[in-house]
Design a protein around this motif. Sequence first.
Motif, PDB file in Angstrom:
ATOM      1  N   MET A   1      39.236 137.844 -45.519  1.00 32.37           N
ATOM      2  CA  MET A   1      40.768 136.319 -45.005  1.00 32.37           C
ATOM      3  C   MET A   1      40.153 135.732 -43.942  1.00 32.37           C
ATOM      4  SD  MET A   1      44.319 135.159 -45.418  1.00 32.37           S
ATOM      5  CE  MET A   1      45.185 137.096 -45.398  1.00 32.37           C
ATOM      6  N   ASN A   2      40.271 134.595 -43.260  1.00 29.99           N
ATOM      7  CA  ASN A   2      40.064 134.653 -41.782  1.00 29.99           C
ATOM      8  C   ASN A   2      41.104 133.873 -41.712  1.00 29.99           C
ATOM      9  OD1 ASN A   2      36.916 135.846 -41.888  1.00 29.99           O
ATOM     10  ND2 ASN A   2      36.426 133.290 -42.121  1.00 29.99           N
ATOM     11  N   VAL A   3      41.850 134.361 -40.270  1.00 31.74           N
ATOM     12  CA  VAL A   3      43.511 134.002 -39.735  1.00 31.74           C
ATOM     13  C   VAL A   3      43.200 133.683 -38.142  1.00 31.74           C
ATOM     14  CG1 VAL A   3      44.195 135.608 -41.805  1.00 31.74           C
ATOM     15  CG2 VAL A   3      44.124 136.229 -39.349  1.00 31.74           C
ATOM     16  N   THR A   4      43.430 132.513 -37.777  1.00 27.37           N
ATOM     17  CA  THR A   4      44.566 132.183 -36.671  1.00 27.37           C
ATOM     18  C   THR A   4      46.280 132.912 -35.810  1.00 27.37           C
ATOM     19  OG1 THR A   4      42.560 130.402 -36.444  1.00 27.37           O
ATOM     20  CG2 THR A   4      44.001 130.375 -34.256  1.00 27.37           C
ATOM     21  N   VAL A   5      46.181 133.228 -35.147  1.00 30.93           N
ATOM     22  CA  VAL A   5      47.335 134.042 -34.219  1.00 30.93           C
ATOM     23  C   VAL A   5      47.676 132.997 -32.606  1.00 30.93           C
ATOM     24  CG1 VAL A   5      48.928 135.325 -34.229  1.00 30.93           C
ATOM     25  CG2 VAL A   5      47.053 136.369 -35.713  1.00 30.93           C
ATOM     26  N   PHE A   6      48.711 132.290 -33.091  1.00 28.02           N
ATOM     27  CA  PHE A   6      48.913 131.771 -31.269  1.00 28.02           C
ATOM     28  C   PHE A   6      50.509 132.865 -31.450  1.00 28.02           C
ATOM     29  CE2 PHE A   6      46.651 128.001 -32.946  1.00 28.02           C
ATOM     30  CZ  PHE A   6      45.723 127.452 -32.123  1.00 28.02           C
ATOM     31  N   GLY A   7      50.432 132.597 -29.842  1.00 29.90           N
ATOM     32  CA  GLY A   7      51.562 133.867 -29.603  1.00 29.90           C
ATOM     33  C   GLY A   7      51.417 135.440 -30.027  1.00 29.90           C
ATOM     34  N   ALA A   8      50.493 135.910 -29.284  1.00 33.63           N
ATOM     35  CA  ALA A   8      49.926 136.896 -30.256  1.00 33.63           C
ATOM     36  C   ALA A   8      50.306 137.863 -29.157  1.00 33.63           C
ATOM     37  CB  ALA A   8      48.514 137.688 -30.194  1.00 33.63           C
ATOM     38  N   SER A   9      50.792 137.442 -28.020  1.00 34.44           N
ATOM     39  CA  SER A   9      51.147 138.556 -26.707  1.00 34.44           C
ATOM     40  C   SER A   9      52.158 138.561 -26.337  1.00 34.44           C
ATOM     41  CB  SER A   9      50.677 137.705 -25.302  1.00 34.44           C
ATOM     42  OG  SER A   9      50.957 136.562 -25.272  1.00 34.44           O
ATOM     43  N   GLY A  10      53.566 138.252 -27.576  1.00 31.01           N
ATOM     44  CA  GLY A  10      55.058 137.997 -27.931  1.00 31.01           C
ATOM     45  C   GLY A  10      54.938 138.939 -28.200  1.00 31.01           C
ATOM     46  N   MET A  11      56.663 139.043 -28.691  1.00 34.59           N
ATOM     47  CA  MET A  11      57.476 140.426 -29.565  1.00 34.59           C
ATOM     48  C   MET A  11      56.827 140.157 -30.934  1.00 34.59           C
ATOM     49  SD  MET A  11      60.912 140.992 -29.980  1.00 34.59           S
ATOM     50  CE  MET A  11      61.684 140.203 -31.066  1.00 34.59           C
ATOM     51  N   ILE A  12      56.977 138.958 -31.555  1.00 34.46           N
ATOM     52  CA  ILE A  12      56.357 138.255 -33.183  1.00 34.46           C
ATOM     53  C   ILE A  12      55.585 138.185 -33.031  1.00 34.46           C
ATOM     54  CG2 ILE A  12      57.035 137.502 -34.914  1.00 34.46           C
ATOM     55  CD1 ILE A  12      59.569 136.164 -33.495  1.00 34.46           C
ATOM     56  N   GLY A  13      54.563 138.050 -32.181  1.00 32.54           N
ATOM     57  CA  GLY A  13      53.228 137.465 -32.056  1.00 32.54           C
ATOM     58  C   GLY A  13      52.254 139.068 -32.187  1.00 32.54           C
ATOM     59  N   HIS A  14      52.908 139.933 -31.741  1.00 36.46           N
ATOM     60  CA  HIS A  14      52.173 141.485 -31.582  1.00 36.46           C
ATOM     61  C   HIS A  14      52.691 142.185 -32.809  1.00 36.46           C
ATOM     62  CE1 HIS A  14      52.654 145.939 -30.947  1.00 36.46           C
ATOM     63  NE2 HIS A  14      52.061 145.938 -29.993  1.00 36.46           N
ATOM     64  N   GLY A  15      53.807 141.915 -33.559  1.00 40.25           N
ATOM     65  CA  GLY A  15      53.984 142.547 -35.461  1.00 40.25           C
ATOM     66  C   GLY A  15      52.875 141.380 -35.991  1.00 40.25           C
ATOM     67  N   VAL A  16      52.830 140.507 -36.061  1.00 41.33           N
ATOM     68  CA  VAL A  16      52.165 139.298 -36.784  1.00 41.33           C
ATOM     69  C   VAL A  16      50.936 139.940 -36.720  1.00 41.33           C
ATOM     70  CG1 VAL A  16      51.085 137.292 -37.475  1.00 41.33           C
ATOM     71  CG2 VAL A  16      53.163 137.877 -36.969  1.00 41.33           C
ATOM     72  N   LEU A  17      50.161 139.814 -35.130  1.00 47.44           N
ATOM     73  CA  LEU A  17      48.663 140.648 -34.725  1.00 47.44           C
ATOM     74  C   LEU A  17      48.668 141.560 -35.549  1.00 47.44           C
ATOM     75  CD1 LEU A  17      46.130 140.121 -33.366  1.00 47.44           C
ATOM     76  CD2 LEU A  17      46.889 140.635 -31.418  1.00 47.44           C
ATOM     77  N   ARG A  18      49.260 142.823 -35.842  1.00 48.82           N
ATOM     78  CA  ARG A  18      49.192 144.835 -36.178  1.00 48.82           C
ATOM     79  C   ARG A  18      49.109 144.545 -37.453  1.00 48.82           C
ATOM     80  NH1 ARG A  18      52.368 148.215 -38.132  1.00 48.82           N
ATOM     81  NH2 ARG A  18      51.703 150.932 -37.473  1.00 48.82           N
ATOM     82  N   ALA A  19      49.956 143.401 -38.067  1.00 51.93           N
ATOM     83  CA  ALA A  19      49.701 143.491 -39.722  1.00 51.93           C
ATOM     84  C   ALA A  19      48.444 143.352 -39.715  1.00 51.93           C
ATOM     85  CB  ALA A  19      50.802 142.495 -40.393  1.00 51.93           C
ATOM     86  N   CYS A  20      47.799 141.930 -39.781  1.00 50.47           N
ATOM     87  CA  CYS A  20      46.779 141.393 -39.517  1.00 50.47           C
ATOM     88  C   CYS A  20      45.401 142.118 -39.653  1.00 50.47           C
ATOM     89  CB  CYS A  20      46.255 140.462 -39.111  1.00 50.47           C
ATOM     90  SG  CYS A  20      47.123 139.229 -39.498  1.00 50.47           S
ATOM     91  N   LEU A  21      45.194 143.103 -38.581  1.00 49.90           N
ATOM     92  CA  LEU A  21      44.072 143.650 -38.136  1.00 49.90           C
ATOM     93  C   LEU A  21      44.478 144.539 -39.163  1.00 49.90           C
ATOM     94  CD1 LEU A  21      44.376 143.762 -33.701  1.00 49.90           C
ATOM     95  CD2 LEU A  21      43.140 142.996 -35.492  1.00 49.90           C
ATOM     96  N   LEU A  22      45.608 145.488 -39.623  1.00 48.77           N
ATOM     97  CA  LEU A  22      45.321 146.568 -40.358  1.00 48.77           C
ATOM     98  C   LEU A  22      45.240 146.276 -42.363  1.00 48.77           C
ATOM     99  CD1 LEU A  22      48.666 148.080 -38.472  1.00 48.77           C
ATOM    100  CD2 LEU A  22      46.479 149.564 -39.243  1.00 48.77           C
ATOM    101  N   ASP A  23      45.677 144.956 -42.334  1.00 54.73           N
ATOM    102  CA  ASP A  23      44.987 144.919 -44.116  1.00 54.73           C
ATOM    103  C   ASP A  23      43.926 144.696 -44.034  1.00 54.73           C
ATOM    104  OD1 ASP A  23      45.051 143.072 -46.172  1.00 54.73           O
ATOM    105  OD2 ASP A  23      46.716 142.046 -45.708  1.00 54.73           O
ATOM    106  N   PRO A  24      42.922 145.411 -45.324  1.00 55.52           N
ATOM    107  CA  PRO A  24      41.850 145.352 -45.189  1.00 55.52           C
ATOM    108  C   PRO A  24      41.868 143.771 -46.182  1.00 55.52           C
ATOM    109  CG  PRO A  24      43.017 146.598 -47.310  1.00 55.52           C
ATOM    110  CD  PRO A  24      44.321 146.266 -45.988  1.00 55.52           C
TER     111      PRO A  24
END
Length: 231
Positions: A1-24
Amino acid sequence: MNVTVFGASGMIGHGVLRACLLDPAVTRVQVVARSPLGISHPKLQEVIHQDFTDLSPITGQLAGQDACFYCLGVSSAGRGEAEYTRITYDYTLAAARAVAASNPAVTFTYVSGEGTDSSEQGRVMWARVKGRTENALLAMPMNAYMFRPGYIHPRNGAVSRTPSYRVLYTLTSWLYPLLHRLSPGHTTTTEHIGRAMLAVTRPGVVEQRILYSRDINRLGGESGASATKSA
Protein backbone atom coordinates in the motif's frame (compact mmCIF):
# COMPACT_ATOMS: atom_id res chain seq x y z
CA MET A 1 0.00 0.00 0.00
CA ASN A 2 1.25 3.48 -0.93
CA VAL A 3 0.25 6.35 1.35
CA THR A 4 0.66 10.12 1.42
CA VAL A 5 0.89 12.09 4.66
CA PHE A 6 0.30 15.83 5.01
CA GLY A 7 1.37 17.45 8.27
CA ALA A 8 3.96 14.84 9.23
CA SER A 9 6.01 17.40 11.16
CA GLY A 10 3.19 18.01 13.63
CA MET A 11 2.26 16.05 16.73
CA ILE A 12 -0.50 13.95 15.19
CA GLY A 13 1.35 13.61 11.90
CA HIS A 14 4.36 12.26 13.79
CA GLY A 15 2.23 9.43 15.16
CA VAL A 16 0.70 8.69 11.78
CA LEU A 17 4.05 8.71 9.99
CA ARG A 18 5.53 6.40 12.61
CA ALA A 19 2.63 3.95 12.27
CA CYS A 20 3.01 3.91 8.49
CA LEU A 21 6.76 3.32 8.59
CA LEU A 22 6.32 0.44 11.03
CA ASP A 23 3.41 -1.27 9.26
CA PRO A 24 4.61 -4.06 6.94
CA ALA A 25 1.52 -3.59 4.74
CA VAL A 26 2.73 -0.10 3.79
CA THR A 27 5.32 -0.20 1.02
CA ARG A 28 5.87 3.53 0.46
CA VAL A 29 5.21 6.62 2.58
CA GLN A 30 5.15 9.90 0.71
CA VAL A 31 5.28 13.04 2.84
CA VAL A 32 4.25 16.41 1.41
CA ALA A 33 5.90 19.22 3.37
CA ARG A 34 7.42 22.67 3.03
CA SER A 35 10.80 21.54 4.35
CA PRO A 36 12.62 18.23 4.88
CA LEU A 37 11.75 16.27 8.01
CA GLY A 38 15.36 15.43 8.71
CA ILE A 39 14.79 11.69 8.98
CA SER A 40 15.70 8.78 6.75
CA HIS A 41 13.85 5.53 6.13
CA PRO A 42 13.77 3.09 3.18
CA LYS A 43 10.01 3.61 2.78
CA LEU A 44 10.08 7.40 3.06
CA GLN A 45 9.83 9.75 0.12
CA GLU A 46 9.59 13.51 0.66
CA VAL A 47 7.88 15.95 -1.72
CA ILE A 48 8.82 19.53 -0.90
CA HIS A 49 6.18 22.05 -1.91
CA GLN A 50 5.44 25.58 -0.68
CA ASP A 51 1.96 26.60 -1.86
CA PHE A 52 -0.66 24.33 -0.30
CA THR A 53 -3.48 26.11 -2.10
CA ASP A 54 -2.09 24.95 -5.45
CA LEU A 55 -0.77 21.40 -5.66
CA SER A 56 -0.89 21.19 -9.46
CA PRO A 57 2.94 21.20 -9.76
CA ILE A 58 3.12 17.93 -7.80
CA THR A 59 -0.02 16.22 -9.08
CA GLY A 60 2.03 13.64 -10.94
CA GLN A 61 3.82 12.66 -7.76
CA LEU A 62 0.49 12.10 -6.02
CA ALA A 63 -0.56 9.40 -8.48
CA GLY A 64 -0.64 5.78 -7.42
CA GLN A 65 -1.66 6.42 -3.82
CA ASP A 66 -3.99 4.11 -1.92
CA ALA A 67 -4.51 6.43 1.05
CA CYS A 68 -3.95 10.03 2.10
CA PHE A 69 -3.67 10.87 5.79
CA TYR A 70 -4.27 14.58 6.24
CA CYS A 71 -2.92 15.75 9.60
CA LEU A 72 -2.00 19.34 8.76
CA GLY A 73 -3.66 21.91 10.96
CA VAL A 74 -3.20 24.90 13.25
CA SER A 75 -4.73 26.27 16.41
CA SER A 76 -7.40 28.91 15.91
CA ALA A 77 -5.98 30.96 18.80
CA GLY A 78 -4.94 34.40 17.59
CA ARG A 79 -6.22 33.83 14.06
CA GLY A 80 -9.13 35.46 12.30
CA GLU A 81 -11.71 33.38 10.48
CA ALA A 82 -10.32 34.20 7.03
CA GLU A 83 -6.81 33.02 7.89
CA TYR A 84 -8.06 29.98 9.75
CA THR A 85 -10.35 29.07 6.83
CA ARG A 86 -7.50 29.35 4.35
CA ILE A 87 -5.34 26.90 6.30
CA THR A 88 -8.10 24.58 7.51
CA TYR A 89 -10.51 24.51 4.57
CA ASP A 90 -8.61 25.68 1.48
CA TYR A 91 -5.45 23.67 2.11
CA THR A 92 -7.40 20.52 2.96
CA LEU A 93 -9.71 20.65 -0.05
CA ALA A 94 -6.82 21.41 -2.39
CA ALA A 95 -5.04 18.29 -1.12
CA ALA A 96 -8.15 16.12 -1.36
CA ARG A 97 -8.89 17.22 -4.92
CA ALA A 98 -5.30 16.72 -6.05
CA VAL A 99 -5.07 13.23 -4.55
CA ALA A 100 -8.53 12.10 -5.66
CA ALA A 101 -7.96 13.32 -9.23
CA SER A 102 -5.33 10.66 -9.81
CA ASN A 103 -6.66 8.06 -7.39
CA PRO A 104 -10.48 7.71 -7.51
CA ALA A 105 -10.50 4.84 -4.99
CA VAL A 106 -8.26 6.62 -2.48
CA THR A 107 -9.02 6.56 1.25
CA PHE A 108 -8.75 10.09 2.66
CA THR A 109 -8.64 10.65 6.41
CA TYR A 110 -8.93 14.09 7.95
CA VAL A 111 -8.14 15.04 11.55
CA SER A 112 -10.90 17.31 12.76
CA GLY A 113 -11.77 17.42 16.45
CA GLU A 114 -14.37 16.70 19.08
CA GLY A 115 -16.87 19.54 19.04
CA THR A 116 -16.78 20.06 15.28
CA ASP A 117 -19.98 21.72 14.08
CA SER A 118 -21.50 19.81 11.15
CA SER A 119 -24.28 22.40 10.84
CA GLU A 120 -21.67 25.09 10.03
CA GLN A 121 -23.93 27.54 11.88
CA GLY A 122 -22.62 27.53 15.45
CA ARG A 123 -21.01 30.39 17.36
CA VAL A 124 -17.58 28.77 17.71
CA MET A 125 -15.46 29.76 14.71
CA TRP A 126 -13.08 26.80 14.57
CA ALA A 127 -15.95 24.33 14.92
CA ARG A 128 -17.85 25.93 12.02
CA VAL A 129 -14.82 25.89 9.74
CA LYS A 130 -13.96 22.30 10.64
CA GLY A 131 -17.58 21.32 10.03
CA ARG A 132 -17.56 22.97 6.62
CA THR A 133 -14.34 21.15 5.77
CA GLU A 134 -15.71 17.80 6.87
CA ASN A 135 -18.92 18.27 4.90
CA ALA A 136 -17.02 19.17 1.74
CA LEU A 137 -14.78 16.11 2.06
CA LEU A 138 -17.69 13.77 2.73
CA ALA A 139 -19.42 15.07 -0.40
CA MET A 140 -16.47 14.19 -2.61
CA PRO A 141 -16.44 10.89 -4.57
CA MET A 142 -13.85 9.13 -2.41
CA ASN A 143 -13.62 7.06 0.77
CA ALA A 144 -13.41 9.85 3.32
CA TYR A 145 -13.16 9.45 7.10
CA MET A 146 -13.32 12.24 9.65
CA PHE A 147 -11.35 11.75 12.87
CA ARG A 148 -12.74 13.72 15.82
CA PRO A 149 -10.44 13.02 18.76
CA GLY A 150 -10.85 14.76 22.09
CA TYR A 151 -7.76 15.03 24.28
CA ILE A 152 -4.73 13.60 22.46
CA HIS A 153 -1.79 12.28 24.44
CA PRO A 154 1.55 12.48 22.52
CA ARG A 155 3.52 9.24 22.38
CA ASN A 156 6.92 8.10 21.08
CA GLY A 157 8.48 11.55 20.82
CA ALA A 158 5.53 13.37 19.24
CA VAL A 159 5.61 17.09 20.10
CA SER A 160 3.00 19.76 19.46
CA ARG A 161 4.12 22.74 17.38
CA THR A 162 1.84 25.05 19.40
CA PRO A 163 3.81 26.42 22.40
CA SER A 164 0.83 26.58 24.77
CA TYR A 165 -0.10 22.98 23.92
CA ARG A 166 3.47 21.84 24.57
CA VAL A 167 3.31 23.34 28.04
CA LEU A 168 -0.07 21.71 28.66
CA TYR A 169 1.15 18.28 27.58
CA THR A 170 4.30 18.60 29.68
CA LEU A 171 2.29 19.45 32.78
CA THR A 172 -0.42 16.83 32.31
CA SER A 173 1.32 13.87 30.66
CA TRP A 174 1.70 12.02 33.95
CA LEU A 175 -2.07 12.32 34.48
CA TYR A 176 -3.04 10.68 31.20
CA PRO A 177 -3.55 7.11 32.54
CA LEU A 178 -6.01 8.44 35.12
CA LEU A 179 -7.65 10.80 32.62
CA HIS A 180 -8.13 7.97 30.15
CA ARG A 181 -9.54 5.69 32.84
CA LEU A 182 -12.05 8.35 33.88
CA SER A 183 -12.98 9.43 30.35
CA PRO A 184 -12.05 6.73 27.81
CA GLY A 185 -14.52 8.06 25.26
CA HIS A 186 -12.83 11.46 25.08
CA THR A 187 -9.12 10.62 25.21
CA THR A 188 -6.70 8.93 22.84
CA THR A 189 -3.03 8.96 21.81
CA THR A 190 -1.04 9.85 18.71
CA GLU A 191 -0.13 6.16 18.47
CA HIS A 192 -3.76 5.04 18.39
CA ILE A 193 -4.65 7.67 15.80
CA GLY A 194 -1.87 6.44 13.52
CA ARG A 195 -2.96 2.82 13.79
CA ALA A 196 -6.64 3.73 13.35
CA MET A 197 -5.91 5.61 10.14
CA LEU A 198 -4.28 2.52 8.73
CA ALA A 199 -7.19 0.39 9.95
CA VAL A 200 -9.84 2.35 8.01
CA THR A 201 -8.03 1.59 4.75
CA ARG A 202 -8.96 -2.07 5.12
CA PRO A 203 -12.34 -3.01 3.55
CA GLY A 204 -15.15 -3.79 5.96
CA VAL A 205 -13.33 -2.63 9.10
CA VAL A 206 -15.56 0.37 9.79
CA GLU A 207 -18.82 1.67 8.35
CA GLN A 208 -19.24 5.08 9.99
CA ARG A 209 -17.44 8.01 8.38
CA ILE A 210 -17.08 10.15 11.50
CA LEU A 211 -14.92 8.61 14.20
CA TYR A 212 -14.55 9.76 17.80
CA SER A 213 -11.94 8.89 20.42
CA ARG A 214 -13.74 5.70 21.43
CA ASP A 215 -13.77 4.51 17.80
CA ILE A 216 -10.14 5.54 17.32
CA ASN A 217 -9.08 3.60 20.42
CA ARG A 218 -11.01 0.53 19.27
CA LEU A 219 -9.43 0.59 15.83
CA GLY A 220 -5.95 1.62 16.89
CA GLY A 221 -5.67 0.12 20.36
CA GLU A 222 -4.63 -3.34 21.37
CA SER A 223 -6.28 -4.90 18.34
CA GLY A 224 -4.05 -2.87 16.08
CA ALA A 225 -0.85 -3.25 18.05
CA SER A 226 0.74 -6.03 16.01
CA ALA A 227 2.16 -3.65 13.43
CA THR A 228 4.00 -1.57 16.04
CA LYS A 229 4.69 -3.97 18.89
CA SER A 230 8.36 -4.11 18.01
CA ALA A 231 8.84 -0.34 18.24
